[in-house]
Design a protein around this motif. Sequence first.
Motif, PDB file in Angstrom:
ATOM      1  N   ALA A 138       0.809  -1.135  -0.016  1.00 19.28           N
ATOM      2  CA  ALA A 138      -0.061   0.110   0.069  1.00 19.28           C
ATOM      3  C   ALA A 138       0.816   1.189  -0.080  1.00 19.28           C
ATOM      4  N   VAL A 143       3.807  -5.827   3.146  1.00 22.33           N
ATOM      5  CA  VAL A 143       3.873  -6.667   3.969  1.00 22.33           C
ATOM      6  C   VAL A 143       4.470  -8.048   3.384  1.00 22.33           C
ATOM      7  N   LYS A 157       5.665  -6.182   8.467  1.00 22.76           N
ATOM      8  CA  LYS A 157       5.108  -5.041   7.716  1.00 22.76           C
ATOM      9  C   LYS A 157       6.337  -4.133   7.762  1.00 22.76           C
ATOM     10  N   GLU A 248       1.891 -12.008  14.621  1.00 23.74           N
ATOM     11  CA  GLU A 248       1.777 -13.190  14.357  1.00 23.74           C
ATOM     12  C   GLU A 248       1.146 -13.445  12.973  1.00 23.74           C
ATOM     13  N   ILE A 250      -1.605 -14.846  10.773  1.00 21.90           N
ATOM     14  CA  ILE A 250      -3.049 -15.242  10.734  1.00 21.90           C
ATOM     15  C   ILE A 250      -3.265 -16.119   9.283  1.00 21.90           C
ATOM     16  N   GLY A 296     -10.752  -5.304   3.241  1.00 18.45           N
ATOM     17  CA  GLY A 296      -9.328  -5.847   3.169  1.00 18.45           C
ATOM     18  C   GLY A 296      -8.753  -6.151   4.410  1.00 18.45           C
ATOM     19  N   ASN A 297      -9.239  -5.771   5.456  1.00 19.30           N
ATOM     20  CA  ASN A 297      -8.745  -5.842   6.939  1.00 19.30           C
ATOM     21  C   ASN A 297      -9.380  -6.681   7.671  1.00 19.30           C
ATOM     22  N   ASP A 310      -4.172  -4.508  10.544  1.00 17.42           N
ATOM     23  CA  ASP A 310      -4.114  -3.146  10.322  1.00 17.42           C
ATOM     24  C   ASP A 310      -4.545  -2.293  11.299  1.00 17.42           C
TER      25      ASP A 310
HETATM   26  N1  LIG Z   1      -0.952 -10.976  10.810  1.00 14.86           N
HETATM   27  C1  LIG Z   1      -1.245 -11.107   9.406  1.00 14.86           C
HETATM   28  N2  LIG Z   1      -1.681 -12.256   9.120  1.00 14.86           N
HETATM   29  C2  LIG Z   1      -1.973 -12.721   7.708  1.00 14.86           C
HETATM   30  N3  LIG Z   1      -1.937 -11.734   6.849  1.00 14.86           N
HETATM   31  C3  LIG Z   1      -1.889 -10.307   7.189  1.00 14.86           C
HETATM   32  C4  LIG Z   1      -1.153 -10.195   8.492  1.00 14.86           C
HETATM   33  N4  LIG Z   1      -1.099  -8.783   8.571  1.00 14.86           N
HETATM   34  C5  LIG Z   1      -1.467  -8.362   7.351  1.00 14.86           C
HETATM   35  N5  LIG Z   1      -1.741  -9.431   6.476  1.00 14.86           N
HETATM   36  C6  LIG Z   1      -2.195  -9.353   5.053  1.00 14.86           C
HETATM   37  O1  LIG Z   1      -1.419  -8.112   4.425  1.00 14.86           O
HETATM   38  C7  LIG Z   1      -2.442  -7.142   4.048  1.00 14.86           C
HETATM   39  C8  LIG Z   1      -1.851  -5.729   4.036  1.00 14.86           C
HETATM   40  O2  LIG Z   1      -1.648  -5.673   5.581  1.00 14.86           O
HETATM   41  P1  LIG Z   1      -2.250  -4.308   6.429  1.00 14.86           P
HETATM   42  O3  LIG Z   1      -1.747  -4.327   7.720  1.00 14.86           O
HETATM   43  O4  LIG Z   1      -3.628  -4.300   6.020  1.00 14.86           O
HETATM   44  O5  LIG Z   1      -1.403  -3.280   5.779  1.00 14.86           O
HETATM   45  P2  LIG Z   1      -2.066  -1.772   4.991  1.00 14.86           P
HETATM   46  O6  LIG Z   1      -1.786  -0.819   6.011  1.00 14.86           O
HETATM   47  O7  LIG Z   1      -0.803  -1.494   3.840  1.00 14.86           O
HETATM   48  O8  LIG Z   1      -3.184  -2.134   4.283  1.00 14.86           O
HETATM   49  C9  LIG Z   1      -3.604  -7.675   4.699  1.00 14.86           C
HETATM   50  O9  LIG Z   1      -4.663  -7.175   3.935  1.00 14.86           O
HETATM   51  C10 LIG Z   1      -3.606  -9.038   4.753  1.00 14.86           C
HETATM   52  O10 LIG Z   1      -3.827  -9.624   3.695  1.00 14.86           O
END
Ligand SMILES: Nc1ncnc2c1ncn2[C@@H]1O[C@H](COP(=O)(O)OP(=O)(O)O)[C@@H](O)[C@H]1O
Length: 524
Positions: A138, A143, A157, A248, A250, A296-297, A310
Amino acid sequence: MFDALSDFARLIAAGARLSRHDALIPEEVAHHLPAPARAAGALTRLGARKIDASGHRLRPGERLAAAFEGMSPAYVKLGQFMATRPDIIGFDMAADLGRLQDKMPPFPRAEAVAEIERAFQKPLDALFDDFSGPIAAASIAQVHRARLKDGREVAVKVLRPRIETEVTAEFRAFARAARLIEGLSPATKRMEPVRFIETLQAAAALELDLRMEAAAASALKDDLADTPSVRIPEIVWPLTARRVLTLEWIEASPIGDFAALAAKGVDRKVLARTIIEIFLTQALMKGFFHADMHQGNLMIDGAGRLALVDFGIMGRLDEETRRVFAEIIHGFITRDYRRTAKVHFDAGYVPKTQSIDAFAQGLRAVGEPLFGLAADKVDMSRVLQQLFDVTALFDMHLRPELVLLQRTMVTVEGVARALDPEINMWETAAPIVRAAIAEAIGPRRQLEKLRAATQKALDIAPLLPRYVEIIAAASAQAAAGPSAETAPDLARTLERQGRLTRAALWFAGAAGFVLAAALLAGKI
Ligand SMILES: Nc1ncnc2c1ncn2[C@@H]1O[C@H](COP(=O)(O)OP(=O)(O)O)[C@@H](O)[C@H]1O
Ligand SMILES: [Mg+2]
């Protein structure tokens, strides 16, 4: 000088891009503007793209979103932030901007590795096994997936390289543009663009420190520890720094993947309710909520639990704001518009110069039509739009945290309706709202307040005799007439007497209160 040039260069480049989407001075708003701006607008619209691939004519908000998408991070943040201010930019535009996709091409894995090695002063191999390429990117961060030395799967991240410098430069240009806009006309001054940009910059600064995101996740995890239907990833603190967040992993499927949901035995109706319940409970009871709950979150883990990720944007409501909010909702539910209006005035949300009865009338215009309708026909988002219209009429300053709450509510409603088109939002919300009201203004809360007040009153009680003496002395002096010779002396004496009288009244009231409170407290 160089700064100014660079700011203008940035603004011109952005302006050119916005013009290509007719989002700089859109046709729809041009007629509000002075002639030179109208003419400039007409010029910028030449050759602008106003329809999408399927021939649908784009609304101004959609065009703005299209222009912001793929621009530098600060513009994406600007668009997202504007989406949270329907009170300023209008509800439809805010809704369109709310769909702005925060997707960017990823940066190379090697750069992410360099960031991590710099943050922890160790080679990557000493920290992780199997560090993947970017899996999601993003505007601010991307990530990766990796495995810790102890075998745990994690998501890592990483902030974009040089993002802080980039954002700072953009904000300097924004601030310059905001100052120019603010000076244009009284109308643009009322929109407070300079303050708007300052607020945005403060919010962006928080998002640029991933330790804040880690802390938010950890606080939310604590809050939801007793809610088995929800899962928040655990933070791996030793591998978290300002520019790197390790949490962690998920294993989960997107919430929009209905086939996967069915395979996991997830009942979409139940899930939709859970999402609303979690959000409202956090917001209204705990005053701390995930404020970026778009699809998405939200994910579904292997056990069918709702997984949240997120935590960059969180909302907070202090106890007083929660109480005011609960009172407002309560007023609506009981159709007591006068009371709802009074709460707005008492809280200072509406300037005292406005008429409380006219405001109550405006609220009635929003509230009454809802009562004849089947609850599942009432969109919270539509109600909010009407509320915004009323509040705009009364020059109401919306508190940013309430706007964030309302906006998240609209997003949550959208997600829930996608899962269960027949969901009855009000029925789902009602028990939580009722509990929040009971908590905020119900007897238990009143009792706690009374106890606190009693304690305060008892604390000052020993001082009372001393004050009686002072008051007596002051009255004697006042009865003897002002002994002062000069006018300033006289003024001082009178002022002192005024102060003493006020103090006397206050303490007399307090004494009465001590008695009443002691009696009540004794009884309970
Ligand atoms: N702990 C996690 N376990 C599995 N997938 C994750 C995790 N954290 C993030 N993701 C994946 O990465 C994507 C982007 O992470 P996110 O924290 O939403 O970042 P951004 O702030 O860039 O939107 C998420 O939509 C998810 O698909
Ligand atoms: Mg996200």
